[in-house]
Design a protein around this motif. Structure first.
Motif, PDB file in Angstrom:
ATOM      1  N   ARG A 145       0.824  -1.216   0.000  1.00  0.00           N
ATOM      2  CA  ARG A 145       0.000   0.000   0.000  1.00  0.00           C
ATOM      3  C   ARG A 145       0.859   1.266   0.000  1.00  0.00           C
ATOM      4  O   ARG A 145       0.346   2.371   0.210  1.00  0.00           O
ATOM      5  CB  ARG A 145      -0.943   0.003   1.212  1.00  0.00           C
ATOM      6  N   GLY A 146       2.158   1.092  -0.259  1.00  0.00           N
ATOM      7  CA  GLY A 146       3.072   2.224  -0.245  1.00  0.00           C
ATOM      8  C   GLY A 146       3.215   2.888  -1.599  1.00  0.00           C
ATOM      9  O   GLY A 146       2.880   2.320  -2.639  1.00  0.00           O
ATOM     10  N   ASP A 147       3.739   4.096  -1.577  1.00  0.00           N
ATOM     11  CA  ASP A 147       4.031   4.849  -2.801  1.00  0.00           C
ATOM     12  C   ASP A 147       5.340   4.360  -3.404  1.00  0.00           C
ATOM     13  O   ASP A 147       6.357   4.271  -2.705  1.00  0.00           O
ATOM     14  CB  ASP A 147       4.124   6.348  -2.471  1.00  0.00           C
ATOM     15  N   PHE A 148       5.328   4.025  -4.671  1.00  0.00           N
ATOM     16  CA  PHE A 148       6.502   3.438  -5.311  1.00  0.00           C
ATOM     17  C   PHE A 148       7.720   4.367  -5.238  1.00  0.00           C
ATOM     18  O   PHE A 148       8.833   3.928  -4.952  1.00  0.00           O
ATOM     19  CB  PHE A 148       6.188   3.079  -6.771  1.00  0.00           C
ATOM     20  N   ASP A 149       7.535   5.646  -5.542  1.00  0.00           N
ATOM     21  CA  ASP A 149       8.671   6.571  -5.544  1.00  0.00           C
ATOM     22  C   ASP A 149       9.303   6.671  -4.164  1.00  0.00           C
ATOM     23  O   ASP A 149      10.541   6.675  -4.026  1.00  0.00           O
ATOM     24  CB  ASP A 149       8.230   7.953  -6.024  1.00  0.00           C
ATOM     25  N   TYR A 150       8.473   6.742  -3.135  1.00  0.00           N
ATOM     26  CA  TYR A 150       8.978   6.807  -1.763  1.00  0.00           C
ATOM     27  C   TYR A 150       9.726   5.536  -1.401  1.00  0.00           C
ATOM     28  O   TYR A 150      10.836   5.586  -0.840  1.00  0.00           O
ATOM     29  CB  TYR A 150       7.811   7.052  -0.803  1.00  0.00           C
ATOM     30  N   MET A 151       9.169   4.379  -1.729  1.00  0.00           N
ATOM     31  CA  MET A 151       9.835   3.123  -1.404  1.00  0.00           C
ATOM     32  C   MET A 151      11.114   2.945  -2.217  1.00  0.00           C
ATOM     33  O   MET A 151      12.093   2.369  -1.733  1.00  0.00           O
ATOM     34  CB  MET A 151       8.883   1.952  -1.614  1.00  0.00           C
ATOM     35  N   GLY A 152      11.119   3.450  -3.439  1.00  0.00           N
ATOM     36  CA  GLY A 152      12.335   3.408  -4.240  1.00  0.00           C
ATOM     37  C   GLY A 152      13.431   4.247  -3.616  1.00  0.00           C
ATOM     38  O   GLY A 152      14.609   3.846  -3.572  1.00  0.00           O
ATOM     39  N   GLU A 153      13.063   5.411  -3.100  1.00  0.00           N
ATOM     40  CA  GLU A 153      14.029   6.276  -2.427  1.00  0.00           C
ATOM     41  C   GLU A 153      14.557   5.610  -1.148  1.00  0.00           C
ATOM     42  O   GLU A 153      15.757   5.646  -0.870  1.00  0.00           O
ATOM     43  CB  GLU A 153      13.361   7.611  -2.079  1.00  0.00           C
ATOM     44  N   MET A 154      13.659   4.985  -0.399  1.00  0.00           N
ATOM     45  CA  MET A 154      14.084   4.300   0.824  1.00  0.00           C
ATOM     46  C   MET A 154      15.017   3.139   0.493  1.00  0.00           C
ATOM     47  O   MET A 154      16.033   2.932   1.175  1.00  0.00           O
ATOM     48  CB  MET A 154      12.863   3.769   1.578  1.00  0.00           C
ATOM     49  N   THR A 155      14.690   2.399  -0.551  1.00  0.00           N
ATOM     50  CA  THR A 155      15.522   1.268  -0.962  1.00  0.00           C
ATOM     51  C   THR A 155      16.931   1.727  -1.306  1.00  0.00           C
ATOM     52  O   THR A 155      17.926   1.145  -0.841  1.00  0.00           O
ATOM     53  CB  THR A 155      14.885   0.553  -2.173  1.00  0.00           C
ATOM     54  N   GLN A 156      17.049   2.750  -2.102  1.00  0.00           N
ATOM     55  CA  GLN A 156      18.364   3.231  -2.524  1.00  0.00           C
ATOM     56  C   GLN A 156      19.161   3.797  -1.355  1.00  0.00           C
ATOM     57  O   GLN A 156      20.379   3.612  -1.269  1.00  0.00           O
ATOM     58  CB  GLN A 156      18.207   4.257  -3.634  1.00  0.00           C
ATOM     59  N   ALA A 157      18.476   4.448  -0.425  1.00  0.00           N
ATOM     60  CA  ALA A 157      19.153   4.976   0.763  1.00  0.00           C
ATOM     61  C   ALA A 157      19.650   3.842   1.649  1.00  0.00           C
ATOM     62  O   ALA A 157      20.765   3.890   2.195  1.00  0.00           O
ATOM     63  CB  ALA A 157      18.200   5.882   1.544  1.00  0.00           C
ATOM     64  N   ALA A 158      18.835   2.797   1.792  1.00  0.00           N
ATOM     65  CA  ALA A 158      19.223   1.648   2.615  1.00  0.00           C
ATOM     66  C   ALA A 158      20.419   0.923   2.007  1.00  0.00           C
ATOM     67  O   ALA A 158      21.366   0.543   2.723  1.00  0.00           O
ATOM     68  CB  ALA A 158      18.044   0.694   2.765  1.00  0.00           C
ATOM     69  N   VAL A 159      20.408   0.747   0.697  1.00  0.00           N
ATOM     70  CA  VAL A 159      21.507   0.070   0.015  1.00  0.00           C
ATOM     71  C   VAL A 159      22.793   0.886   0.122  1.00  0.00           C
ATOM     72  O   VAL A 159      23.879   0.347   0.398  1.00  0.00           O
ATOM     73  CB  VAL A 159      21.144  -0.195  -1.454  1.00  0.00           C
ATOM     74  N   ALA A 160      22.682   2.196  -0.050  1.00  0.00           N
ATOM     75  CA  ALA A 160      23.855   3.072   0.059  1.00  0.00           C
ATOM     76  C   ALA A 160      24.450   3.033   1.466  1.00  0.00           C
ATOM     77  O   ALA A 160      25.669   3.154   1.645  1.00  0.00           O
ATOM     78  CB  ALA A 160      23.467   4.505  -0.304  1.00  0.00           C
ATOM     79  N   ALA A 161      23.580   2.805   2.468  1.00  0.00           N
ATOM     80  CA  ALA A 161      24.046   2.754   3.854  1.00  0.00           C
ATOM     81  C   ALA A 161      24.669   1.406   4.197  1.00  0.00           C
ATOM     82  O   ALA A 161      25.341   1.283   5.229  1.00  0.00           O
ATOM     83  CB  ALA A 161      22.890   3.046   4.800  1.00  0.00           C
ATOM     84  N   GLY A 162      24.419   0.380   3.376  1.00  0.00           N
ATOM     85  CA  GLY A 162      25.053  -0.915   3.606  1.00  0.00           C
ATOM     86  C   GLY A 162      24.126  -2.102   3.672  1.00  0.00           C
ATOM     87  O   GLY A 162      24.563  -3.222   3.984  1.00  0.00           O
ATOM     88  N   ALA A 163      22.848  -1.930   3.359  1.00  0.00           N
ATOM     89  CA  ALA A 163      21.904  -3.057   3.394  1.00  0.00           C
ATOM     90  C   ALA A 163      22.215  -4.041   2.278  1.00  0.00           C
ATOM     91  O   ALA A 163      22.578  -3.655   1.165  1.00  0.00           O
ATOM     92  CB  ALA A 163      20.477  -2.556   3.269  1.00  0.00           C
ATOM     93  N   HIS A 164      22.042  -5.327   2.605  1.00  0.00           N
ATOM     94  CA  HIS A 164      22.279  -6.396   1.625  1.00  0.00           C
ATOM     95  C   HIS A 164      20.978  -6.923   1.015  1.00  0.00           C
ATOM     96  O   HIS A 164      21.016  -7.619  -0.004  1.00  0.00           O
ATOM     97  CB  HIS A 164      22.990  -7.569   2.297  1.00  0.00           C
ATOM     98  N   GLN A 165      19.874  -6.612   1.663  1.00  0.00           N
ATOM     99  CA  GLN A 165      18.596  -7.174   1.221  1.00  0.00           C
ATOM    100  C   GLN A 165      17.457  -6.191   1.503  1.00  0.00           C
ATOM    101  O   GLN A 165      17.473  -5.475   2.502  1.00  0.00           O
ATOM    102  CB  GLN A 165      18.317  -8.487   1.947  1.00  0.00           C
ATOM    103  N   ILE A 166      16.459  -6.210   0.616  1.00  0.00           N
ATOM    104  CA  ILE A 166      15.216  -5.470   0.825  1.00  0.00           C
ATOM    105  C   ILE A 166      14.073  -6.478   0.841  1.00  0.00           C
ATOM    106  O   ILE A 166      13.958  -7.317  -0.053  1.00  0.00           O
ATOM    107  CB  ILE A 166      14.970  -4.419  -0.287  1.00  0.00           C
ATOM    108  N   ILE A 167      13.247  -6.390   1.873  1.00  0.00           N
ATOM    109  CA  ILE A 167      12.091  -7.281   2.016  1.00  0.00           C
ATOM    110  C   ILE A 167      10.827  -6.475   1.751  1.00  0.00           C
ATOM    111  O   ILE A 167      10.628  -5.410   2.362  1.00  0.00           O
ATOM    112  CB  ILE A 167      12.020  -7.885   3.432  1.00  0.00           C
TER     113      ILE A 167
END
Length: 387
Positions: A145-167
């Motif tokens: 139920r989330g906004d794609f653009d917002y979740m895309g931004e969160m995903t890229q920020a998490a990956v840049a910070a060091g995340a290995h996986q997005i659930i």
């Protein structure tokens, strides 16, 4: 063929549902069984939520080798510290932190902005990366139920910070397969190469399995499941159905798992005994009558060739075919029993045995094959003597 990793959350999402509570020792026993059937990662619990989950995580992490463990945390450094203390700082430990995916949750559950939510994720991921060698996963709650653009931004920020996986979590069972596949594909694109994408689907509309399979079609690398589909409200995507679908339909999904299907039913039975869960009669794979029939037309076909009415094979799961006898059964099963026992009656005998053993049964009366065989043999001997 792509190998799909399975993360089992029976001991966390499944266990937190009403009636499913387990103590640390019980969790360890189920975890050992899950490891034996080939689960890749076992989620042990939410260490910051209770001493029980903390101790269960510490116990499982200290006892199990050769399998990954996972813990659940909020995007709070304090939660992650407890998870690391309980589960260890090794690569075999997946730190899962739940982030807020929808504006509905941001406003009414968290009372924070999108920017604040992303900032939380970045700070907590950075801490986990600095403090451990763990696999770091960011789970986006209510992603369907989330906004794609917002979740895309969160995903890229998490990956840049060091995340290995997005659930991606379909937290309320909101998505349809086509919607969820689109979400998985979008986030996989945003995450970039080398980042694992996982699914976490709930069953409120009965679509958890379908959505999970759609997620695999959309590019998911890992799926989160529970044994028997237990979990919050209507449950989660079930381990046995996902593993079975990929086993019986590999050409459709071009994917496979490491699950040893023959051990699943016994593991499920142990879970049921532990949490006092009753299986339903028609539950796929694990149901009491999942491989049983009382319909005469089906029995006639199965006795001639099991493939006529069996696509999913019982022996794959260490189970057995069962033919039950009721008023819906026909004469073919009588003939089968007689031939099996080298009894060669005339047609009148078959008709009489059918009337006495089957057709006269009241509604809902049902016999196993063994019971029917005993009745038929006894009655045949009696009729043969009095003929």
């Amino acid at each position: 063929m792509k190998e799909i990793s399975l993360l089992d959350t029976t001991l966390r999402d499944g266990e937190q549902a009403p009636g499913n509570a387990m103590n640390p020792e019980q969790k360890l026993q189920i975890a050992q069984r899950l490891m034996e059937v080939g689960v890749d990662h076992i989620e042990t619990g939410f260490p910051a939520s209770s001493n029980f989950d903390f101790e269960a995580t510490r116990l499982i992490a200290s006892k199990l080798r050769g399998v990954g463990i996972a813990t659940f945390s909020r995007t709070l450094i304090s939660d992650v510290k407890l998870a690391l203390e309980a589960g260890g700082r090794e690569k075999t430990h997946t730190i899962q932190m739940v982030a807020t995916g929808s504006d509905l949750h941001l406003k009414h559950k968290r009372n924070i902005s999108r920017e604040q939510a992303i900032e939380e994720v970045v700070k907590t991921v950075e801490f986990a990366k600095q403090a451990s060698d763990c696999r770091i996963a960011v789970g986006i709650e209510d992603a369907s139920r989330g906004d794609f653009d917002y979740m895309g931004e969160m995903t890229q920020a998490a990956v840049a910070a060091g995340a290995h996986q997005i659930i991606l979590a379909d937290t309320t069972g909101y998505a349809t397969p086509s919607e969820f596949k689109k979400l998985i594909s979008f986030i996989k694109y945003k995450a970039g190469k080398g980042i694992s994408i996982s699914t976490h689907c709930h069953n409120d509309l009965g679509l958890a399995v379908a959505n999970t399979l759609a997620g695999i079609e959309g590019g998911a690398d890992e799926v989160q499941v529970t044994l028997g589909g237990i979990g919050e409200r209507a449950g989660n995507a079930s381990l046995e159905l996902i593993a079975s679908s990929l086993h019986f339909k590999p050409e459709i999904y071009n994917a496979k798992t490491n699950i040893r299907l023959e051990g699943l039913y016994q593991t499920y039975q142990e879970l049921c005994s532990t949490i006092r869960l009753s299986s339903t009669r028609n539950q796929p794979i694990f149901g009491d009558y999942a491989f049983g029939t009382a319909a005469g037309i089906h029995q006639q076909g199965i006795l001639a060739n099991p493939d006529t009415y069996e696509f999913v094979k019982p022996d794959v799961f260490g189970r057995h075919r069962e033919l039950f006898v009721s008023r819906h059964s026909g004469k073919s099963i009588i003939k089968y029993i007689l031939e099996k026992n080298n009894l060669l009656p005339c047609a009148d005998f078959v008709e009489l045995l059918y009337e006495e053993c089957i057709n006269s049964r009241v509604e809902n009366s049902c016999l196993s094959m063994q019971q029917l065989e005993s009745e038929v043999k006894s009655l045949f001997i009696y009729l043969d003597k009095t003929a």
